[in-house]
Motif scaffolding. Sequence first.
Motif, short mmCIF file in Angstrom:
data_model
loop_
_atom_site.label_atom_id
_atom_site.label_comp_id
_atom_site.label_asym_id
_atom_site.label_seq_id
_atom_site.Cartn_x
_atom_site.Cartn_y
_atom_site.Cartn_z
N LYS A 1 28.21 29.57 47.46
CA LYS A 1 28.16 30.82 46.71
C LYS A 1 28.51 30.59 45.25
O LYS A 1 27.97 31.25 44.35
N ARG A 2 29.42 29.66 45.01
CA ARG A 2 29.79 29.35 43.61
C ARG A 2 28.57 28.88 42.82
O ARG A 2 28.38 29.26 41.66
N VAL A 3 27.76 28.04 43.41
CA VAL A 3 26.56 27.56 42.73
C VAL A 3 25.66 28.73 42.36
O VAL A 3 25.12 28.81 41.25
N GLU A 4 25.54 29.67 43.29
CA GLU A 4 24.69 30.85 43.05
C GLU A 4 25.25 31.67 41.89
O GLU A 4 24.51 32.11 40.99
N LEU A 5 26.57 31.90 41.90
CA LEU A 5 27.18 32.70 40.84
C LEU A 5 27.10 32.01 39.49
O LEU A 5 26.76 32.62 38.47
N LEU A 6 27.41 30.71 39.46
CA LEU A 6 27.39 29.98 38.19
C LEU A 6 25.98 29.91 37.61
O LEU A 6 25.81 29.96 36.40
N SER A 7 24.98 29.80 38.49
CA SER A 7 23.60 29.78 38.01
C SER A 7 23.23 31.12 37.38
O SER A 7 22.50 31.17 36.38
N ALA A 8 23.73 32.21 37.97
CA ALA A 8 23.41 33.54 37.44
C ALA A 8 24.13 33.81 36.13
O ALA A 8 23.58 34.43 35.23
N TRP A 9 25.36 33.34 35.99
CA TRP A 9 26.15 33.65 34.78
C TRP A 9 25.92 32.65 33.66
O TRP A 9 26.17 32.94 32.50
#
Length: 653
Positions: free
Chosen positions: A462-470
């Motif tokens: 999930k961190r990868v998903e969030l960091l990619s979005a931000w």
Amino acid sequence: MMPIEIQVRDAGGRTLARFRLADEGEYQIGREQAKVEIPLVDGSVSRRHAAVRLSGGRLFVTDSGSTNGTRLGETPLGKHWYEWLAGVPLVVGIFTLVYEPGDFAEEAPAVETDDERTAPVPRAGTADPVPWLESEFPGRLFARDTVPVAEIVASGKLAGETDYLAVGGGIGSFVWVDHLRIWGVPQDRIRVIGVTASCYEKWKEYCENSQIPGRERIRSNSISTPDNLWGFPGYALRETWREVKGGDIRGFRHILKVFGEPTLAETYTPRADDVYAALDREELRIGWRQMLTFGRAIALRKTDDGRYVLAYKIPADQAGDSDRDRYFLARVVQLATGYPTTRYLDDLQSFKRQNRGSNRVVNAYEEHEGIYRALAERGGTVVVRGRGIVASRVLQRLHETRQRNKQIGVLHLMRGPVEAGAAFDLARRAVGYDVEMQPFNWPKACWGGEYRRLLEAAAPEKRVELLSAWGGTTTAERADWMAILSAGKREGWYRIYFGEVKKMRLKNDKVVTEIVAKGPFSETLDLVADYVIDCTGLIADVTSSPFLKDLLARYNPPRNKATGSGPDQRLAGIAVTNQFEIAALRNGPGRVYAAGVVTQNGPYAAVDSFLGLQYAALRSTDHLAAARAPGLRRMGPLRSFVQWLKWTAGAKP
């Protein structure tokens, strides 16, 4: 990393000596034989003439204030570091130094020399490599996971023992040590291993090379104050006070900016010189220099008594006649080694290899002041690659240079147009001139708000998903930058191109950048320019650091997942807990913490920002205090207030 062999030649081209650089770090060149690694004994050479730095498999060179100067190819060297490419001659006095990468013979051929002036360089039949340049330290002692303390003591190289050891010596180390001191740890229980006297020296070099001189403002907010963990007073209030105290009531505009940003006013950011001055003051207050030991970290191992041992090498001028190889024992270690190096994109590396000695293609974090001087004198065309804050600074500098010579054109090359900014929930970034606009490199909620909580609680996937979005490349929306680009388009000296670089080549003393343009037909286009300045940024590949690479190979700690692609890619750091501990390195009561890019893509987004470094220091210090680590006391509101009063008075913690 392959060793690099430097050959010393005389005016007739005869090879007088060879020096093998096997370890990363700095090597001094001069005629003071006892205190330099590359001795050149002749009156044309100063005692400390020049220095070579081996970093990430690349060589850099600088003049050390020599009497007769140093020349790299046809370029006279100044105080800055210049990349020394293979095949380019380095002229030091009457000597010429050259090197070829990766072709060092295991058994070096005989050196032909009868020149007494070059003593003590090897002579015919005695061509063994200079022993102190190919040291195998720490050798077999570190060829295991756990090292017996008795063997460290028996080696005779143990320099000392401490409770807390900071490895790096930059701003990340500084803020951690600052927290320890404020939490009650005395100076004599802390040791810092670093290569620069001041914690901000390397960061200042990056700022200046990327066109942020001391008078300019950095991309950081008012309360991100690495000299002051409370964040009050912030930089805006300090600047206001200084100007109003000097009789300039316009100083209140800085405070008004803070209350109005970003909707009613541009975001406030501090001047670089103010940050340097504030860090100088806090360094003096906590006794930073008394805790600092100059040295380059080589490797870290667990010990059999629940501690850690650091192998490091001190500079030659610090060692005198003693051994440069040392060990330090510590119970708690913090790793904040920063960006290992700047790294070229593949096509830039290819150009550099094929055009040795050419300074027409540079990375923005390299010293490249000569390009602006040449443009001011003769004019020319520049390709600026990449978007983001560094590209904005370089464009600003080119605009300033253009005020001295109107015959300067700028071709701004980006991979593709940006039609809409990144979105997350109800938030969406604004876009201008095909660049996403954002005051700081991450949304502000990443620092201490909702996004921080989300990231800390998220699983790695999930961190990868969030960091990619931000994440992504952004720049600040500043009226002066927008005005520069608007004027450039209107007057015809600034053009934007979109495409992927296929290759670059040198033709008729011009750099030809061949791109595959973005569009329905994918046509090929050549951009012809005098210079190319690459602004695609730093790449934080932790394996580029020999120290971290060794640590990963020995203990195999879990890594975070990488995000992004191409120049925007954020590589994986070492996995840490939410308290920034590398759990895989725990050794009984011993702990290893990390900060900065070492932890990239972990529980905190803005790890390489001022506030990110402070946050990591706060969490790790609190963690240690809760575990009742030596010298640390719990920090309650009253004690914090007393410490803040000491800070305002400049008193020691």
